[in-house]
Design an enzyme around this catalytic site. Sequence first.
Site, PDB file in Angstrom:
ATOM      1  N   SER A 105       0.959  -1.449  -0.161  1.00 51.60           N
ATOM      2  CA  SER A 105       0.324   0.405   0.014  1.00 51.60           C
ATOM      3  C   SER A 105       0.642   1.474   0.111  1.00 51.60           C
ATOM      4  CB  SER A 105      -0.929   0.270   1.674  1.00 51.60           C
ATOM      5  OG  SER A 105      -2.461  -0.754   0.945  1.00 51.60           O
ATOM      6  N   HIS A 136      -3.003   0.980  -4.312  1.00 54.72           N
ATOM      7  CA  HIS A 136      -2.634   0.016  -5.221  1.00 54.72           C
ATOM      8  C   HIS A 136      -2.617   0.169  -6.945  1.00 54.72           C
ATOM      9  CE1 HIS A 136      -1.723  -2.956  -2.172  1.00 54.72           C
ATOM     10  NE2 HIS A 136      -2.002  -1.674  -1.049  1.00 54.72           N
ATOM     11  N   HIS A 158      -5.369  -8.445  -1.998  1.00 52.55           N
ATOM     12  CA  HIS A 158      -6.370  -8.960  -0.980  1.00 52.55           C
ATOM     13  C   HIS A 158      -7.382 -10.056  -0.694  1.00 52.55           C
ATOM     14  CE1 HIS A 158      -4.651  -4.990  -1.122  1.00 52.55           C
ATOM     15  NE2 HIS A 158      -4.054  -5.288  -0.101  1.00 52.55           N
ATOM     16  N   TYR A 160      -9.521  -9.736   1.426  1.00 53.66           N
ATOM     17  CA  TYR A 160     -10.661  -8.761   2.130  1.00 53.66           C
ATOM     18  C   TYR A 160     -11.561  -8.540   0.429  1.00 53.66           C
ATOM     19  CZ  TYR A 160      -7.906  -4.619   1.455  1.00 53.66           C
ATOM     20  OH  TYR A 160      -6.629  -4.044   1.666  1.00 53.66           O
ATOM     21  N   GLU A 161     -10.754  -8.164  -0.432  1.00 51.81           N
ATOM     22  CA  GLU A 161     -11.274  -7.761  -1.637  1.00 51.81           C
ATOM     23  C   GLU A 161     -12.437  -8.548  -1.967  1.00 51.81           C
ATOM     24  OE1 GLU A 161      -8.531  -5.402  -4.368  1.00 51.81           O
ATOM     25  OE2 GLU A 161      -6.920  -5.946  -2.665  1.00 51.81           O
ATOM     26  N   ALA A 188       2.870  -2.777   3.700  1.00 50.69           N
ATOM     27  CA  ALA A 188       2.311  -1.504   4.956  1.00 50.69           C
ATOM     28  C   ALA A 188       1.777  -2.131   5.738  1.00 50.69           C
ATOM     29  CB  ALA A 188       1.130  -0.323   4.677  1.00 50.69           C
ATOM     30  N   MET A 291      -2.711  -7.079   5.905  1.00 54.57           N
ATOM     31  CA  MET A 291      -3.709  -7.691   5.132  1.00 54.57           C
ATOM     32  C   MET A 291      -3.500  -8.234   4.365  1.00 54.57           C
ATOM     33  SD  MET A 291      -6.242  -4.890   6.189  1.00 54.57           S
ATOM     34  CE  MET A 291      -6.417  -4.238   7.822  1.00 54.57           C
ATOM     35  N   SER A 292      -2.118  -8.922   3.636  1.00 58.10           N
ATOM     36  CA  SER A 292      -1.264  -9.170   3.114  1.00 58.10           C
ATOM     37  C   SER A 292      -0.558 -10.170   3.496  1.00 58.10           C
ATOM     38  CB  SER A 292      -1.000  -8.556   2.096  1.00 58.10           C
ATOM     39  OG  SER A 292       0.410  -7.757   2.605  1.00 58.10           O
ATOM     40  N   ASN A 315       2.025   2.892  10.709  1.00 58.31           N
ATOM     41  CA  ASN A 315       1.043   3.348  11.981  1.00 58.31           C
ATOM     42  C   ASN A 315       1.200   2.619  13.401  1.00 58.31           C
ATOM     43  OD1 ASN A 315      -0.635   1.268  10.445  1.00 58.31           O
ATOM     44  ND2 ASN A 315      -1.872   1.031  12.401  1.00 58.31           N
ATOM     45  N   HIS A 329      -6.742   4.520   6.367  1.00 61.46           N
ATOM     46  CA  HIS A 329      -6.304   4.432   5.448  1.00 61.46           C
ATOM     47  C   HIS A 329      -5.111   5.336   4.770  1.00 61.46           C
ATOM     48  CE1 HIS A 329      -4.905   1.659   2.154  1.00 61.46           C
ATOM     49  NE2 HIS A 329      -5.672   1.862   1.096  1.00 61.46           N
TER      50      HIS A 329
END
Length: 359
Positions: A105, A136, A158, A160-161, A188, A291-292, A315, A329
């Site tokens: 990201s 992306h 990902h 979640y997509e 990230a 998440m990846s 973060n 995000h």
Amino acid sequence: MDRLFHNLIVTGSGDPDALNTNCGDGKEKSILDQAAGGATRPRSSDSGSSYFKDMSGGSSSGYMSLEKTVPGKETMYTYDVIKQSANYLLERTEHRPTIGVICGSGLGGMADLLTDRDVFPYGDIPNFPVSTVTGHAGRMVIGKLSNIPVMCMQGRFHAYEGYPLWKCAMPVRVMKLMGVEKLLITNAAGGLNSSFNVGDIMIIKDHINFQGFAGDSPLRGYNDERFGPRFPAMNNAYDKDLRKRAKAVATEMKLENVIREGTYVMLGGPTYETVAELKMLQIIGVDAVGMSTVQEVIVARHCNMKVFAFSLITNKCITDYETDDMANHEEVIGVANNRKSDLQELARRIVIAMNTDEE
Ligand SMILES: O=P(O)(O)O[C@@H]1C[C@H](O)[C@@H](CO)O1
């Protein structure tokens, strides 16, 4: 389900193909796989004729409709389908990369370093998913980085997509069939280790495959030995030698104060974590949360690629109930953008180090 149980056959271990069916679309599946939404079995040869037994009593429609009743479960791409994507790219570029890069990201700027570029939007590559996330770009960029041929995913996929894990990681297999042997993966991530600061770069030493605990894996379903073994090892998934070289490169760049090393966990997202979830992850030894990446590493190691990966800590994970801050995000993309120049130079130097043979 009636249809499934009507056709359920108990076989000994000597006859696994007794559980295969022809789905009527030229693809064979295991009855059990269909119930689980699992893999399409490729043919054992490229010839058009199937040697699999049709146990469906001649009618394939029952199985197809069963599949339709399981939303989100798709059949895994066969070797030939992956080859089609690889051939599409090979026919349209003169570069023959042996190093692949996956940009996390906000980290897609790494692809801007490539010269003599051939750029392929994912939507143009046969069988490719499309990127739906801000930060992306959704393009495969093939070119030279310091004169080394490289292919670079400007954007990844990902879970979640809405993509199954095997589909998120399918570009890694495309890279493999194009000749890529080493993979640089970036992401990230939220820093959970309390000594980490925003902007730090964590070399990934290991991961915790949370989805794997729940029975999901990009390798779930039929295993095609042309890609790799049924049961691949995952120790040293993040190549020891490449990690050592990367640390040396970071020191050369005087980045030693921001370089960390640690364990990454991939959660399904798209929600950021609750305080209780983060506290649990801290207890089990996680340093950074994302998440990846994990599915890409598993698929890369399965086909014997060497992997190096780092997380940009965008973060700090929020592990108390008092703060009003919230993960978002925009912050992730903003921090990635601020760290752009160091990260691009680090990636360039790591690619040079990856391209050098080990002693
Ligand atoms: O693709 P990566 O893992 O770099 O992206 C992270 C995880 C989510 O996609 C997003 C959350 O902000 O950033």
